[in-house]
Design a protein around this motif. Structure first.
Motif, PDB file in Angstrom:
ATOM      1  N   GLU A  93     -18.170 -20.141 -29.507  1.00 15.88           N
ATOM      2  CA  GLU A  93     -18.180 -21.677 -29.941  1.00 15.88           C
ATOM      3  C   GLU A  93     -17.850 -21.561 -31.443  1.00 15.88           C
ATOM      4  OE1 GLU A  93     -20.292 -20.626 -27.319  1.00 15.88           O
ATOM      5  OE2 GLU A  93     -19.380 -21.483 -25.946  1.00 15.88           O
ATOM      6  N   ASP A 137     -10.116 -14.682 -22.968  1.00 15.00           N
ATOM      7  CA  ASP A 137      -9.649 -15.540 -22.053  1.00 15.00           C
ATOM      8  C   ASP A 137      -9.060 -16.968 -23.112  1.00 15.00           C
ATOM      9  OD1 ASP A 137     -10.945 -14.503 -20.302  1.00 15.00           O
ATOM     10  OD2 ASP A 137     -12.985 -15.842 -20.111  1.00 15.00           O
ATOM     11  N   HIS A 141      -5.396 -18.486 -22.555  1.00 15.85           N
ATOM     12  CA  HIS A 141      -5.175 -19.873 -22.519  1.00 15.85           C
ATOM     13  C   HIS A 141      -4.085 -20.393 -23.438  1.00 15.85           C
ATOM     14  CE1 HIS A 141      -7.243 -23.856 -22.259  1.00 15.85           C
ATOM     15  NE2 HIS A 141      -6.265 -23.898 -21.407  1.00 15.85           N
ATOM     16  N   TYR A 142      -4.630 -19.958 -24.729  1.00 19.04           N
ATOM     17  CA  TYR A 142      -3.815 -20.512 -25.873  1.00 19.04           C
ATOM     18  C   TYR A 142      -2.061 -20.154 -25.864  1.00 19.04           C
ATOM     19  CZ  TYR A 142      -2.994 -22.395 -30.474  1.00 19.04           C
ATOM     20  OH  TYR A 142      -2.547 -23.434 -31.464  1.00 19.04           O
ATOM     21  N   HIS A 167      -5.207 -28.986 -29.586  1.00 17.62           N
ATOM     22  CA  HIS A 167      -6.607 -28.880 -29.762  1.00 17.62           C
ATOM     23  C   HIS A 167      -7.354 -29.730 -28.430  1.00 17.62           C
ATOM     24  CE1 HIS A 167     -10.549 -28.874 -32.489  1.00 17.62           C
ATOM     25  NE2 HIS A 167     -10.779 -28.562 -31.057  1.00 17.62           N
ATOM     26  N   ASN A 168      -6.491 -31.035 -28.224  1.00 20.41           N
ATOM     27  CA  ASN A 168      -7.261 -31.580 -27.189  1.00 20.41           C
ATOM     28  C   ASN A 168      -6.922 -31.048 -25.561  1.00 20.41           C
ATOM     29  OD1 ASN A 168      -8.311 -33.790 -28.593  1.00 20.41           O
ATOM     30  ND2 ASN A 168      -6.502 -35.139 -28.755  1.00 20.41           N
ATOM     31  N   VAL A 170      -7.072 -27.916 -25.157  1.00 20.00           N
ATOM     32  CA  VAL A 170      -8.119 -27.058 -25.192  1.00 20.00           C
ATOM     33  C   VAL A 170      -9.340 -27.903 -24.774  1.00 20.00           C
ATOM     34  CG1 VAL A 170      -9.815 -25.318 -26.295  1.00 20.00           C
ATOM     35  CG2 VAL A 170      -7.163 -25.360 -26.485  1.00 20.00           C
ATOM     36  N   VAL A 184      -6.881 -38.325 -37.358  1.00 19.61           N
ATOM     37  CA  VAL A 184      -6.846 -36.759 -37.614  1.00 19.61           C
ATOM     38  C   VAL A 184      -6.879 -36.793 -39.233  1.00 19.61           C
ATOM     39  CG1 VAL A 184      -4.518 -36.075 -37.696  1.00 19.61           C
ATOM     40  CG2 VAL A 184      -6.234 -34.594 -36.895  1.00 19.61           C
TER      41      VAL A 184
HETATM   42  P1  FAD Z   1     -14.635 -27.744 -31.758  1.00 16.96           P
HETATM   43  O1  FAD Z   1     -13.384 -27.946 -30.579  1.00 16.96           O
HETATM   44  O2  FAD Z   1     -14.515 -26.347 -32.061  1.00 16.96           O
HETATM   45  O3  FAD Z   1     -14.016 -28.615 -32.669  1.00 16.96           O
HETATM   46  C1  FAD Z   1     -14.302 -28.739 -34.274  1.00 16.96           C
HETATM   47  C2  FAD Z   1     -14.360 -29.896 -34.777  1.00 16.96           C
HETATM   48  O4  FAD Z   1     -13.037 -30.415 -34.852  1.00 16.96           O
HETATM   49  C3  FAD Z   1     -15.053 -31.082 -34.139  1.00 16.96           C
HETATM   50  O5  FAD Z   1     -16.457 -31.034 -34.098  1.00 16.96           O
HETATM   51  C4  FAD Z   1     -14.240 -32.352 -34.268  1.00 16.96           C
HETATM   52  O6  FAD Z   1     -14.651 -32.772 -35.466  1.00 16.96           O
HETATM   53  C5  FAD Z   1     -12.952 -31.759 -34.657  1.00 16.96           C
HETATM   54  N1  FAD Z   1     -12.094 -31.677 -33.481  1.00 16.96           N
HETATM   55  C6  FAD Z   1     -12.055 -31.864 -32.460  1.00 16.96           C
HETATM   56  N2  FAD Z   1     -11.208 -31.975 -31.469  1.00 16.96           N
HETATM   57  C7  FAD Z   1      -9.990 -32.390 -32.375  1.00 16.96           C
HETATM   58  C8  FAD Z   1      -8.745 -32.472 -32.282  1.00 16.96           C
HETATM   59  N3  FAD Z   1      -8.147 -32.718 -31.168  1.00 16.96           N
HETATM   60  N4  FAD Z   1      -7.782 -32.717 -33.577  1.00 16.96           N
HETATM   61  C9  FAD Z   1      -8.507 -32.604 -34.616  1.00 16.96           C
HETATM   62  N5  FAD Z   1      -9.880 -32.447 -34.864  1.00 16.96           N
HETATM   63  C10 FAD Z   1     -10.559 -32.369 -33.702  1.00 16.96           C
HETATM   64  N6  FAD Z   1     -13.248 -21.878 -26.096  1.00 16.96           N
HETATM   65  C11 FAD Z   1     -13.451 -21.363 -24.548  1.00 16.96           C
HETATM   66  O7  FAD Z   1     -14.769 -21.339 -24.060  1.00 16.96           O
HETATM   67  N7  FAD Z   1     -12.356 -21.087 -23.924  1.00 16.96           N
HETATM   68  C12 FAD Z   1     -11.181 -21.275 -24.476  1.00 16.96           C
HETATM   69  O8  FAD Z   1     -10.287 -21.040 -23.701  1.00 16.96           O
HETATM   70  C13 FAD Z   1     -11.076 -21.645 -25.677  1.00 16.96           C
HETATM   71  N8  FAD Z   1      -9.773 -21.522 -26.403  1.00 16.96           N
HETATM   72  C14 FAD Z   1      -9.732 -21.656 -27.527  1.00 16.96           C
HETATM   73  C15 FAD Z   1      -8.561 -21.407 -28.273  1.00 16.96           C
HETATM   74  C16 FAD Z   1      -8.468 -21.610 -29.515  1.00 16.96           C
HETATM   75  C17 FAD Z   1      -7.101 -21.402 -30.293  1.00 16.96           C
HETATM   76  C18 FAD Z   1      -9.587 -21.753 -30.228  1.00 16.96           C
HETATM   77  C19 FAD Z   1      -9.196 -22.073 -31.861  1.00 16.96           C
HETATM   78  C20 FAD Z   1     -10.808 -22.063 -29.768  1.00 16.96           C
HETATM   79  C21 FAD Z   1     -10.937 -21.980 -28.419  1.00 16.96           C
HETATM   80  N9  FAD Z   1     -12.157 -21.909 -27.859  1.00 16.96           N
HETATM   81  C22 FAD Z   1     -12.283 -21.678 -26.474  1.00 16.96           C
HETATM   82  C23 FAD Z   1     -13.158 -22.525 -28.564  1.00 16.96           C
HETATM   83  C24 FAD Z   1     -13.455 -24.016 -28.377  1.00 16.96           C
HETATM   84  O9  FAD Z   1     -12.122 -24.609 -28.522  1.00 16.96           O
HETATM   85  C25 FAD Z   1     -14.406 -24.784 -29.343  1.00 16.96           C
HETATM   86  O10 FAD Z   1     -14.024 -24.335 -30.722  1.00 16.96           O
HETATM   87  C26 FAD Z   1     -15.787 -24.373 -29.025  1.00 16.96           C
HETATM   88  O11 FAD Z   1     -16.158 -24.829 -27.612  1.00 16.96           O
HETATM   89  C27 FAD Z   1     -16.626 -25.320 -30.120  1.00 16.96           C
HETATM   90  O12 FAD Z   1     -16.545 -26.663 -29.725  1.00 16.96           O
HETATM   91  P2  FAD Z   1     -17.007 -27.880 -30.424  1.00 16.96           P
HETATM   92  O13 FAD Z   1     -17.471 -28.893 -29.521  1.00 16.96           O
HETATM   93  O14 FAD Z   1     -18.288 -27.408 -31.326  1.00 16.96           O
HETATM   94  O15 FAD Z   1     -15.865 -28.504 -31.359  1.00 16.96           O
END
Ligand code: FAD
Length: 209
Positions: A93, A137, A141-142, A167-168, A170, A184
């Motif tokens: 995370e 993983d 997925h990416y 990002h959405n 994911v 954004v």
């Molecule tokens: P995050 O998703 O890390 O987002 C960080 C901040 O960005 C949020 O607090 C919000 O302010 C902002 N944000 C959220 N969504 C958006 C958006 N659409 N546009 C702009 N800003 C936004 N984890 C897995 O368990 N499985 C996976 O397959 C996986 N694949 C990933 C692929 C990539 C390329 C990356 C970079 C990360 C991946 N992760 C995956 C990690 C996951 O996406 C999150 O980063 C992690 O779970 C922490 O989530 P979070 O809720 O803290 O916010």
């Protein structure tokens, strides 16, 4: 040679303030907001770091390993502080949050009218992340996501919106809230650098490593 009494006082003050910051954050950890009402990133120089004159800052860190460790913990942010040590491995995370931060900041500072090289760089960066991202993983997925959503980096707006969309994708697969992409540019803004010093198009993009 005798030590400057002013320096001794400042060092003690530095240790005291860092201890108070550390224990305060342990007692009252900063809660991550998940409702997408975030403030833009704070410029680095307004973080929790203690402001000593540069000459004192260097010797303080070299002379006192504990203070150095603490200041590293503080600069890494609350999650690392709660764990109590910056040698604890990152979680998936944390890695994800850091990576999305970097990517959204690159998009926020992407030139409005990118050169061909800059457009290529944006595409290559995403391709490289999908191959080298240190979570198998996630990278598998990416890769799939990129296949069905080819990178669009014709302008800052296009790139930011494209990144928000992927990002959405994911977020959706992880059951997280969908971020409203019309917000954004409020969430991810350019760094607060003076005189456009952080602008990508201010630099020479033709130089390869
Ligand atoms: P995050 O998703 O890390 O987002 C960080 C901040 O960005 C949020 O607090 C919000 O302010 C902002 N944000 C959220 N969504 C958006 C958006 N659409 N546009 C702009 N800003 C936004 N984890 C897995 O368990 N499985 C996976 O397959 C996986 N694949 C990933 C692929 C990539 C390329 C990356 C970079 C990360 C991946 N992760 C995956 C990690 C996951 O996406 C999150 O980063 C992690 O779970 C922490 O989530 P979070 O809720 O803290 O916010």
């Amino acid at each position: 040679m005798g030590q400057n009494p002013f320096e001794i006082v400042l060092r003690s003050y530095s240790c005291l303030v860092q201890s108070v910051q550390t224990y305060a954050l342990r007692l009252f950890p900063v809660k991550q907001e998940e409702n997408y009402n975030h403030q833009p990133l704070t410029p680095v120089n307004s973080s929790l770091s203690l402001t000593l004159p540069p000459s004192l800052r260097k010797s303080t860190q070299e002379d006192n390993a504990d203070v150095f460790a603490l200041s590293k913990e503080v600069s890494l942010g609350p999650t690392s502080l709660i764990k109590g040590s910056y040698s604890v491995p990152l979680t998936k995370e944390e890695l994800g949050r850091c990576t999305w931060t970097l990517l959204h900041m690159i998009a926020a500072q992407f030139p409005e009218r990118p050169t061909r090289q800059q457009k290529r760089d944006a595409k290559e960066l995403m391709g490289i992340i999908s191959r080298l991202y240190p979570c198998k993983d996630c990278s598998d997925h990416y890769k799939e996501i990129l296949r069905s959503n080819p990178v669009q980096a014709g302008s800052r707006e296009e790139f930011s919106q494209w990144l928000c969309h992927v990002h959405n994708v994911v977020n959706r697969s992880l059951g997280k809230p969908i971020f409203p992409c019309q917000r954004v540019s409020a969430r991810w803004q350019k760094l607060g650098c003076e005189d456009r010093g952080c602008d990508v198009d201010a630099g020479d993009v033709s130089v390869s490593p």
